[in-house]
Design an enzyme around this catalytic site. Sequence first.
Site, PDB file in Angstrom:
ATOM      1  N   ARG A 116       0.747  -1.354  -0.130  1.00 28.55           N
ATOM      2  CA  ARG A 116      -0.116   0.006  -0.038  1.00 28.55           C
ATOM      3  C   ARG A 116       0.968   1.140  -0.013  1.00 28.55           C
ATOM      4  NH1 ARG A 116      -2.969  -2.792   4.070  1.00 28.55           N
ATOM      5  NH2 ARG A 116      -4.916  -3.712   2.956  1.00 28.55           N
ATOM      6  N   LYS A 138       3.511  12.158 -11.949  1.00 30.88           N
ATOM      7  CA  LYS A 138       3.104  11.013 -12.569  1.00 30.88           C
ATOM      8  C   LYS A 138       3.694   9.789 -12.834  1.00 30.88           C
ATOM      9  CE  LYS A 138       0.757  13.848 -16.173  1.00 30.88           C
ATOM     10  NZ  LYS A 138       0.567  14.049 -17.700  1.00 30.88           N
ATOM     11  N   GLU A 180      12.756  19.040 -24.311  1.00 34.83           N
ATOM     12  CA  GLU A 180      11.638  19.433 -23.187  1.00 34.83           C
ATOM     13  C   GLU A 180      12.132  20.838 -22.546  1.00 34.83           C
ATOM     14  OE1 GLU A 180       9.199  17.773 -22.922  1.00 34.83           O
ATOM     15  OE2 GLU A 180       9.624  15.861 -23.601  1.00 34.83           O
ATOM     16  N   LYS A 218       8.147  23.862 -15.085  1.00 31.88           N
ATOM     17  CA  LYS A 218       7.252  22.717 -14.936  1.00 31.88           C
ATOM     18  C   LYS A 218       6.573  23.002 -13.696  1.00 31.88           C
ATOM     19  CE  LYS A 218       6.077  18.022 -15.460  1.00 31.88           C
ATOM     20  NZ  LYS A 218       6.738  16.653 -15.740  1.00 31.88           N
ATOM     21  N   GLU A 228      -3.924  17.775 -14.476  1.00 32.08           N
ATOM     22  CA  GLU A 228      -3.839  17.897 -15.932  1.00 32.08           C
ATOM     23  C   GLU A 228      -5.452  18.237 -16.516  1.00 32.08           C
ATOM     24  OE1 GLU A 228      -1.080  15.920 -18.310  1.00 32.08           O
ATOM     25  OE2 GLU A 228      -2.077  16.262 -20.324  1.00 32.08           O
ATOM     26  N   ARG A 232      -2.131  22.639 -17.382  1.00 34.05           N
ATOM     27  CA  ARG A 232      -1.073  21.602 -17.517  1.00 34.05           C
ATOM     28  C   ARG A 232      -1.019  21.264 -19.117  1.00 34.05           C
ATOM     29  NH1 ARG A 232       0.961  16.899 -13.368  1.00 34.05           N
ATOM     30  NH2 ARG A 232       2.687  16.103 -14.598  1.00 34.05           N
ATOM     31  N   ASN A 236       1.925  19.878 -23.382  1.00 36.19           N
ATOM     32  CA  ASN A 236       1.943  18.987 -24.512  1.00 36.19           C
ATOM     33  C   ASN A 236       2.189  19.898 -25.718  1.00 36.19           C
ATOM     34  OD1 ASN A 236       1.048  16.521 -23.228  1.00 36.19           O
ATOM     35  ND2 ASN A 236      -0.727  17.615 -22.651  1.00 36.19           N
ATOM     36  N   HIS A 239       3.533  17.954 -28.641  1.00 35.53           N
ATOM     37  CA  HIS A 239       3.510  16.779 -28.466  1.00 35.53           C
ATOM     38  C   HIS A 239       2.223  15.946 -29.060  1.00 35.53           C
ATOM     39  CE1 HIS A 239       6.231  17.114 -25.133  1.00 35.53           C
ATOM     40  NE2 HIS A 239       6.220  15.990 -24.905  1.00 35.53           N
ATOM     41  N   HIS A 243       3.830  13.049 -30.960  1.00 36.34           N
ATOM     42  CA  HIS A 243       3.555  11.501 -30.541  1.00 36.34           C
ATOM     43  C   HIS A 243       3.484  10.805 -31.661  1.00 36.34           C
ATOM     44  CE1 HIS A 243       2.810  12.295 -25.718  1.00 36.34           C
ATOM     45  NE2 HIS A 243       3.937  11.716 -26.015  1.00 36.34           N
ATOM     46  N   HIS A 258      11.951  10.038 -28.045  1.00 30.45           N
ATOM     47  CA  HIS A 258      10.996  10.908 -27.697  1.00 30.45           C
ATOM     48  C   HIS A 258      11.030  12.226 -28.213  1.00 30.45           C
ATOM     49  CE1 HIS A 258       7.431  12.444 -25.672  1.00 30.45           C
ATOM     50  NE2 HIS A 258       8.182  13.230 -25.025  1.00 30.45           N
TER      51      HIS A 258
HETATM   52  N1  NAD Z   1       6.235  10.954 -15.377  1.00 31.56           N
HETATM   53  C1  NAD Z   1       6.181  12.011 -16.123  1.00 31.56           C
HETATM   54  O1  NAD Z   1       5.819  13.135 -15.987  1.00 31.56           O
HETATM   55  C2  NAD Z   1       6.978  11.534 -17.503  1.00 31.56           C
HETATM   56  C3  NAD Z   1       7.299  12.682 -18.359  1.00 31.56           C
HETATM   57  C4  NAD Z   1       8.280  12.581 -19.595  1.00 31.56           C
HETATM   58  C5  NAD Z   1       8.403  11.260 -19.763  1.00 31.56           C
HETATM   59  N2  NAD Z   1       8.244  10.095 -18.940  1.00 31.56           N
HETATM   60  C6  NAD Z   1       8.621   8.998 -19.312  1.00 31.56           C
HETATM   61  O2  NAD Z   1      10.074   8.822 -19.142  1.00 31.56           O
HETATM   62  C7  NAD Z   1      10.489   7.745 -19.953  1.00 31.56           C
HETATM   63  C8  NAD Z   1      11.487   8.168 -20.885  1.00 31.56           C
HETATM   64  O3  NAD Z   1      12.599   8.402 -20.072  1.00 31.56           O
HETATM   65  P1  NAD Z   1      14.239   8.594 -20.580  1.00 31.56           P
HETATM   66  O4  NAD Z   1      14.476   9.357 -21.838  1.00 31.56           O
HETATM   67  O5  NAD Z   1      15.018   9.103 -19.453  1.00 31.56           O
HETATM   68  O6  NAD Z   1      14.491   7.158 -20.744  1.00 31.56           O
HETATM   69  P2  NAD Z   1      15.052   5.753 -19.975  1.00 31.56           P
HETATM   70  O7  NAD Z   1      15.009   5.791 -18.638  1.00 31.56           O
HETATM   71  O8  NAD Z   1      14.982   4.537 -21.132  1.00 31.56           O
HETATM   72  O9  NAD Z   1      16.711   6.312 -20.479  1.00 31.56           O
HETATM   73  C9  NAD Z   1      17.143   6.502 -21.730  1.00 31.56           C
HETATM   74  C10 NAD Z   1      18.528   5.535 -21.837  1.00 31.56           C
HETATM   75  O10 NAD Z   1      19.592   6.177 -20.968  1.00 31.56           O
HETATM   76  C11 NAD Z   1      20.222   5.194 -20.155  1.00 31.56           C
HETATM   77  N3  NAD Z   1      20.809   6.361 -19.153  1.00 31.56           N
HETATM   78  C12 NAD Z   1      19.994   6.969 -18.190  1.00 31.56           C
HETATM   79  N4  NAD Z   1      20.958   7.628 -17.340  1.00 31.56           N
HETATM   80  C13 NAD Z   1      22.229   7.500 -17.964  1.00 31.56           C
HETATM   81  C14 NAD Z   1      23.418   7.895 -17.393  1.00 31.56           C
HETATM   82  N5  NAD Z   1      23.491   9.031 -16.554  1.00 31.56           N
HETATM   83  N6  NAD Z   1      24.371   7.395 -18.317  1.00 31.56           N
HETATM   84  C15 NAD Z   1      24.084   6.556 -18.962  1.00 31.56           C
HETATM   85  N7  NAD Z   1      23.216   5.932 -19.463  1.00 31.56           N
HETATM   86  C16 NAD Z   1      21.869   6.476 -18.961  1.00 31.56           C
HETATM   87  C17 NAD Z   1      19.069   4.462 -19.566  1.00 31.56           C
HETATM   88  O11 NAD Z   1      19.452   3.283 -19.179  1.00 31.56           O
HETATM   89  C18 NAD Z   1      18.470   4.151 -21.100  1.00 31.56           C
HETATM   90  O12 NAD Z   1      19.122   3.194 -21.882  1.00 31.56           O
HETATM   91  C19 NAD Z   1       9.238   7.257 -20.877  1.00 31.56           C
HETATM   92  O13 NAD Z   1       8.904   6.036 -20.482  1.00 31.56           O
HETATM   93  C20 NAD Z   1       8.179   8.272 -20.817  1.00 31.56           C
HETATM   94  O14 NAD Z   1       6.728   7.890 -20.509  1.00 31.56           O
HETATM   95  C21 NAD Z   1       7.530  10.486 -17.987  1.00 31.56           C
HETATM   96 ZN    ZN Z   2       7.781  15.050 -23.671  1.00 31.81          ZN
END
Ligand code: NAD
Ligand code: ZN
Length: 355
Positions: A116, A138, A180, A218, A228, A232, A236, A239, A243, A258
Amino acid sequence: MHILTLEDYQVVVGEEDIWTPIRNVLHKGEMYSSVLILVDENTEQHCLPTFLDNIEYPKAKIIRVPAGEANKNLDVCNSIWAQLLEQEADRRSLVINLGGGVVGDMGGFAAATFKRGVDFIQFPTSLLAMVDASIGGKLAIDYKQVKNTIGLFLNPQAVFIYPPFLKSLPDRELRSGYAEIIKHALIADHGMWDGIQQIHRLDGVKWNQLIHRSLAVKKKIVEQDPKEKGIRKILNFGHTIGHALESYSHMTNEPLLHGEAIAIGMICEAYLSNKSFTLTVNSVQRITDYILKIYGKVNIDNWPFDKLLQLMMQDKKNEFGRINFSLLREEGVAVFNQNCDTGLIKECLLYYRGL
Ligand SMILES: NC(=O)c1ccc[n+]([C@@H]2O[C@H](COP(=O)([O-])OP(=O)(O)OC[C@H]3O[C@@H](n4cnc5c(N)ncnc54)[C@H](O)[C@@H]3O)[C@@H](O)[C@H]2O)c1
Ligand SMILES: [Zn+2]
């Protein structure tokens, strides 16, 4: 060190000075029965050694997941819950998500649901996670290939951002996360937009300042509208089209990251902002020039418009069957809930193709 205070937690951005506050959290009156650090194979290799050297918490336990979006699913989440049980985590444990957005979103979700809910800290290591995913509450996993289908809103205990971790992040990932930052500047901070246009290469950037400023945007937006319902949605910008391009690119041999897709989306939606709103032609030109300078041009000539439109129709922001955009009123000011007809949407993609 910069500290941002959101409703019930702090975001700390810093270099060597960041370790004292995190040690304080970990050691605070033996508050936590155990500390578990979630990593993927890349952050285990590149970030965990520095992290462990600095937190001075020898009893910390490690939880591992495979890297990448393809692993942000129920099976891998299952393995996190299993590892938490094996490591005898209880309600008074703390989970630290040391990784990109995948580790943060999925680790936060796993922690929020384990027994929980146990406390968790976000320690983002990718630029995208530092400026975007780690704040705003999120948490989610993908389900049946659909992104972020199962999840919830819940804030972490704290977020710690240590920009030196970006040194090991692949260049392409760094550039993707930078989209971003551009977006935050364009939707809400004209001064920051003026500043980043002086940045032509990402290798010499002083990230500390820029991450802090980007997070401030942000923060301001999510505080006004945590769930949102309205404002908020301006986050987007870029996006709706981005997307669709990102999803389509995954059906080709050259998937876009992305931020790479969002960069194209921002050019297209800047064009729309001019045609169906008040953004000037000069502004569209400035935005286009800058984004092309950083990202180059992607060949989308053969990407079928109908398919892209169909993908846009599935966008979660749509209401009453209309495609909903967040557009720019001017550089640094955005508006949400804007509808554009399909003719104009096609035209903005043709604009990008013609560049
Ligand atoms: N919660 C939210 O508000 C929100 C907002 C935007 C994106 N997201 C989510 O975030 C995700 C994308 O995040 P991301 O781009 O960080 O992807 P990711 O976590 O897959 O990281 C990208 C790559 O970089 C590597 N990596 C990360 N830090 C590193 C470092 N310091 N040195 C070497 N390698 C490193 C990871 O292992 C991975 O291979 C998606 O799933 C998306 O939906 C969430
Ligand atoms: Zn984005």
